[in-house]
Design a protein around this motif. Sequence first.
Motif, PDB file in Angstrom:
ATOM      1  N   UNK A 135      27.352 -28.753  22.459  1.00 29.34           N
ATOM      2  CA  UNK A 135      28.097 -29.458  21.412  1.00 29.34           C
ATOM      3  C   UNK A 135      29.590 -29.116  21.417  1.00 29.34           C
ATOM      4  N   UNK A 136      30.029 -28.381  22.418  1.00 33.38           N
ATOM      5  CA  UNK A 136      31.445 -27.998  22.565  1.00 33.38           C
ATOM      6  C   UNK A 136      31.952 -27.210  21.348  1.00 33.38           C
ATOM      7  N   UNK A 137      31.079 -26.381  20.822  1.00 32.25           N
ATOM      8  CA  UNK A 137      31.463 -25.465  19.751  1.00 32.25           C
ATOM      9  C   UNK A 137      31.952 -24.174  20.392  1.00 32.25           C
ATOM     10  N   UNK A 138      33.072 -23.609  19.962  1.00 31.53           N
ATOM     11  CA  UNK A 138      33.550 -22.351  20.546  1.00 31.53           C
ATOM     12  C   UNK A 138      32.477 -21.258  20.473  1.00 31.53           C
ATOM     13  N   UNK A 139      32.406 -20.451  21.516  1.00 28.89           N
ATOM     14  CA  UNK A 139      31.406 -19.382  21.568  1.00 28.89           C
ATOM     15  C   UNK A 139      32.048 -18.060  21.947  1.00 28.89           C
ATOM     16  N   UNK A 140      31.496 -16.988  21.394  1.00 26.83           N
ATOM     17  CA  UNK A 140      31.899 -15.630  21.731  1.00 26.83           C
ATOM     18  C   UNK A 140      30.629 -14.805  21.906  1.00 26.83           C
ATOM     19  N   UNK A 141      30.752 -13.722  22.644  1.00 25.89           N
ATOM     20  CA  UNK A 141      29.672 -12.741  22.669  1.00 25.89           C
ATOM     21  C   UNK A 141      30.264 -11.375  22.359  1.00 25.89           C
ATOM     22  N   UNK A 142      29.441 -10.544  21.725  1.00 29.18           N
ATOM     23  CA  UNK A 142      29.815  -9.156  21.484  1.00 29.18           C
ATOM     24  C   UNK A 142      28.835  -8.278  22.248  1.00 29.18           C
ATOM     25  N   UNK A 143      29.371  -7.381  23.060  1.00 28.80           N
ATOM     26  CA  UNK A 143      28.540  -6.454  23.830  1.00 28.80           C
ATOM     27  C   UNK A 143      28.594  -5.074  23.193  1.00 28.80           C
ATOM     28  N   UNK A 144      27.458  -4.609  22.691  1.00 29.85           N
ATOM     29  CA  UNK A 144      27.412  -3.327  22.013  1.00 29.85           C
ATOM     30  C   UNK A 144      27.369  -2.149  22.968  1.00 29.85           C
ATOM     31  N   UNK A 145      26.836  -2.363  24.164  1.00 32.64           N
ATOM     32  CA  UNK A 145      26.630  -1.268  25.103  1.00 32.64           C
ATOM     33  C   UNK A 145      27.772  -1.141  26.100  1.00 32.64           C
ATOM     34  N   UNK A 146      27.756  -0.054  26.851  1.00 34.28           N
ATOM     35  CA  UNK A 146      28.782   0.175  27.866  1.00 34.28           C
ATOM     36  C   UNK A 146      28.434  -0.497  29.188  1.00 34.28           C
ATOM     37  N   UNK A 147      27.344  -1.241  29.208  1.00 36.22           N
ATOM     38  CA  UNK A 147      26.953  -2.069  30.345  1.00 36.22           C
ATOM     39  C   UNK A 147      26.697  -3.472  29.803  1.00 36.22           C
ATOM     40  N   UNK A 148      27.309  -4.488  30.391  1.00 36.20           N
ATOM     41  CA  UNK A 148      27.123  -5.847  29.919  1.00 36.20           C
ATOM     42  C   UNK A 148      25.656  -6.240  30.080  1.00 36.20           C
ATOM     43  N   UNK A 149      25.032  -6.678  28.989  1.00 38.02           N
ATOM     44  CA  UNK A 149      23.613  -7.000  29.002  1.00 38.02           C
ATOM     45  C   UNK A 149      23.295  -8.278  29.747  1.00 38.02           C
ATOM     46  N   UNK A 150      22.003  -8.499  29.977  1.00 39.95           N
ATOM     47  CA  UNK A 150      21.569  -9.623  30.807  1.00 39.95           C
ATOM     48  C   UNK A 150      21.980 -10.970  30.234  1.00 39.95           C
ATOM     49  N   UNK A 151      21.708 -11.188  28.958  1.00 43.54           N
ATOM     50  CA  UNK A 151      22.054 -12.481  28.359  1.00 43.54           C
ATOM     51  C   UNK A 151      23.562 -12.665  28.350  1.00 43.54           C
ATOM     52  N   UNK A 152      24.302 -11.636  28.009  1.00 43.74           N
ATOM     53  CA  UNK A 152      25.757 -11.760  28.003  1.00 43.74           C
ATOM     54  C   UNK A 152      26.308 -11.998  29.403  1.00 43.74           C
ATOM     55  N   UNK A 153      25.653 -11.440  30.421  1.00 44.90           N
ATOM     56  CA  UNK A 153      26.089 -11.726  31.799  1.00 44.90           C
ATOM     57  C   UNK A 153      25.811 -13.186  32.150  1.00 44.90           C
ATOM     58  N   UNK A 154      24.689 -13.721  31.657  1.00 44.12           N
ATOM     59  CA  UNK A 154      24.349 -15.113  31.954  1.00 44.12           C
ATOM     60  C   UNK A 154      25.378 -16.092  31.404  1.00 44.12           C
TER      61      UNK A 154
END
Length: 387
Positions: A114-133
């Motif tokens: 829907x072309x809505x702006x998106x952000x992710x927040x990574x809590x860990x010191x390694x980028x998680x799987x979903x955030x990498x995707x």
Amino acid sequence: MTQSRHYVLAAGGTGGHMIPAHALAEELMRRGHRVALVTDDRGARIPGLFDGVQVHVLPAGRLSGGPIGWLKALRKIFLGRAMALRLYETFRPSAVIGFGGYPALPALMAAQRDRIPTLVHEQNAVLGRVNRLVAGKVDAIATAYDQIDRLAKAHREKTHLVGNPVRDEVLALREQPYPALGEDGIFRVLVTGGSQGATVLSRVVPDGLGMLPEHFRRRLQVTQQCRAEDIEEVRGRYASLGIPADLATYITDMSDKLAWSHLVIARAGASTIAELTAAGRPAILVPLPSATDDHQTANAREMAKAGGARMIAQRNFTAVELAKQMQKLGLEPEALANAAARARAVGRPNAARDLADLVERTGRDLGSDPLPARNNVLSPAASGAFA
């Protein structure tokens, strides 16, 4: 006050994802915005979070189990994406913010469609799987640590260090002094294995504390989180040692327990590290060895390097080693207070504020839209649509 907007937060159902999402929701609502949460069944059941926020349960497939498992996961992901699209038709978010975990994936996919702006927040010191995707397609990536493993160089220009948001009641401990510890005073120990507990802590900690010299052991007062299957055995062990111990399967008043703790023995989950450094509490950290990409060891690096924690690999976490580390810290009140100050020094107390600022900068103005019913928890087995 900024113009009121709508935001959707999407988080997997563990404390590590949900607590920072909750802290951001509180900050956004203080600014006059409306917030909805997308999560899974586990997240919807965590007590004490997202009061007054509408909660939506989406199906979320885990990409594992070979070809058949992948097909089942993809079906759930696209079902969740369709449900999220129906939510966006009525709620019309200015941005969708993912906090990791598979439930975040369909919500982010729907937002990008829907072309809505998106952000992710990574809590860990390694980028998680979903955030990498999704890292290549989101508008911004917020991180909790300066050093993030598995973050592609191509994505660093849109990466912002904000820290890991914690609950207001934990952040308030930052303004309180470290509890005084006299040579003969009560020594309060908090033991926590994260939202799911940790059997290794239940097995090792009582025996380790039991090996301390009698004059030290008599001063101990323990609060420990245990798995349900371990709690009676641990209670009996502390009783046989004569160590006062308050045991629970889930600690709901973590801020109160942190407030009086002199030392914390814990896993190295993201929220645990954030709360320890926000409050300024020294710790003995035992990273979970099976954590994806060994991210708990990476989480503990900064705090341990600063001198606010001692990190012990689980393979080396024995009663003898724990007793040795306890004596090094506990028999020198000045060393313990110094470790508390070093833990506090690496905290990022403005994480919720800085993340909310980033969300507002990234989001778009859509005007005021009618809200769906609040506190409405739906599952795929309900009406099949958001109402």
